[in-house]
Scaffold this motif. Structure first.
Motif, PDB file in Angstrom:
ATOM      1  N   ARG A  66     -91.737  48.802 -31.460  1.00  0.00           N
ATOM      2  CA  ARG A  66     -92.237  48.934 -30.144  1.00  0.00           C
ATOM      3  C   ARG A  66     -91.450  49.869 -29.148  1.00  0.00           C
ATOM      4  N   GLU A  67     -89.975  50.060 -29.633  1.00  0.00           N
ATOM      5  CA  GLU A  67     -89.195  50.853 -28.941  1.00  0.00           C
ATOM      6  C   GLU A  67     -89.884  52.481 -29.015  1.00  0.00           C
ATOM      7  N   ALA A  68     -90.071  52.784 -30.458  1.00  0.00           N
ATOM      8  CA  ALA A  68     -90.456  54.074 -30.893  1.00  0.00           C
ATOM      9  C   ALA A  68     -91.742  54.366 -30.162  1.00  0.00           C
ATOM     10  N   ALA A  69     -92.648  53.360 -30.230  1.00  0.00           N
ATOM     11  CA  ALA A  69     -94.181  53.543 -29.739  1.00  0.00           C
ATOM     12  C   ALA A  69     -94.161  53.861 -28.109  1.00  0.00           C
ATOM     13  N   THR A  70     -93.281  53.299 -27.472  1.00  0.00           N
ATOM     14  CA  THR A  70     -93.101  53.369 -26.231  1.00  0.00           C
ATOM     15  C   THR A  70     -92.593  54.730 -25.649  1.00  0.00           C
ATOM     16  N   ARG A  71     -91.481  55.331 -26.376  1.00  0.00           N
ATOM     17  CA  ARG A  71     -90.899  56.613 -26.183  1.00  0.00           C
ATOM     18  C   ARG A  71     -91.865  57.567 -26.593  1.00  0.00           C
ATOM     19  N   ILE A  72     -92.762  57.622 -27.476  1.00  0.00           N
ATOM     20  CA  ILE A  72     -93.642  58.503 -27.978  1.00  0.00           C
ATOM     21  C   ILE A  72     -94.887  58.382 -26.920  1.00  0.00           C
ATOM     22  N   MET A  73     -95.113  57.233 -26.478  1.00  0.00           N
ATOM     23  CA  MET A  73     -96.290  57.285 -25.328  1.00  0.00           C
ATOM     24  C   MET A  73     -95.833  57.701 -24.264  1.00  0.00           C
ATOM     25  N   LEU A  74     -94.552  57.560 -23.620  1.00  0.00           N
ATOM     26  CA  LEU A  74     -93.874  58.102 -22.529  1.00  0.00           C
ATOM     27  C   LEU A  74     -93.981  59.669 -22.557  1.00  0.00           C
ATOM     28  N   HIS A  75     -93.609  60.114 -23.892  1.00  0.00           N
ATOM     29  CA  HIS A  75     -93.773  61.516 -23.944  1.00  0.00           C
ATOM     30  C   HIS A  75     -94.875  62.162 -23.860  1.00  0.00           C
ATOM     31  N   VAL A  76     -95.974  61.529 -24.541  1.00  0.00           N
ATOM     32  CA  VAL A  76     -97.278  61.772 -24.242  1.00  0.00           C
ATOM     33  C   VAL A  76     -97.785  61.845 -22.831  1.00  0.00           C
ATOM     34  N   HIS A  77     -97.270  60.821 -22.233  1.00  0.00           N
ATOM     35  CA  HIS A  77     -97.828  60.926 -20.754  1.00  0.00           C
ATOM     36  C   HIS A  77     -97.045  61.883 -19.797  1.00  0.00           C
ATOM     37  N   ASN A  78     -95.912  62.102 -20.035  1.00  0.00           N
ATOM     38  CA  ASN A  78     -95.021  63.240 -19.330  1.00  0.00           C
ATOM     39  C   ASN A  78     -95.279  64.717 -19.817  1.00  0.00           C
ATOM     40  N   HIS A  79     -95.697  65.054 -20.874  1.00  0.00           N
ATOM     41  CA  HIS A  79     -95.666  66.030 -21.432  1.00  0.00           C
ATOM     42  C   HIS A  79     -97.206  66.698 -21.511  1.00  0.00           C
ATOM     43  N   GLY A  80     -97.898  65.834 -21.959  1.00  0.00           N
ATOM     44  CA  GLY A  80     -99.289  66.069 -22.150  1.00  0.00           C
ATOM     45  C   GLY A  80     -99.684  65.955 -23.612  1.00  0.00           C
ATOM     46  N   VAL A  81     -98.780  65.742 -24.376  1.00  0.00           N
ATOM     47  CA  VAL A  81     -98.988  65.664 -26.038  1.00  0.00           C
ATOM     48  C   VAL A  81     -97.701  65.057 -26.722  1.00  0.00           C
TER      49      VAL A  81
END
Length: 117
Positions: A66-81
């Motif tokens: 859950r923690e890694a998935a949330t971190r990647i999701m936020l990176h996608v949201h903030n950086h576009g990919v």
């Protein structure tokens, strides 16, 4: 008469069916294996796919906690990919296909692509 070892008899022509052959050395070549090319699987941001759905994708298809998935999701949201993982061609292609099919089944426009590392 002195008895010669078999290999010497062959060299001298003393053994009927192996006369005149001599000895030879066989060398083995060790095949050099090449590592397969690796591919990055990337999720692309859009304004419609819910964040919770992206987290679910990362947990289900990329075995992220859950923690890694949330971190990647936020990176996608903030950086576009964002990078989901690095795989061989066949595995990366399968993951992209699975994610795209799953997103379409749930009527989300989420995009998943792969690129050579």
């Amino acid at each position: 008469m002195i008895a010669l070892p078999i290999f010497m008899q062959r060299e001298k022509g003393g053994d009927g069916d192996n006369a005149g052959r001599g000895t030879s050395v066989i060398t083995r070549t060790k095949p050099k294996t090449k590592r397969p090319n690796l591919y990055r699987v990337l999720l692309l941001n859009d304004d419609y796919t819910p964040m919770e759905f992206v987290i679910h994708i990362l947990e289900r298809f990329f075995q992220k906690d859950r923690e890694a998935a949330t971190r990647i999701m936020l990176h996608v949201h903030n950086h576009g990919v964002g990078e989901c993982g690095i795989f061989t061609y066949e595995v990366a292609e399968t993951k992209v296909s699975q994610v795209m099919d799953f997103a379409r089944q749930h009527q989300h426009p989420l995009q998943c692509v792969m690129e050579k590392k």
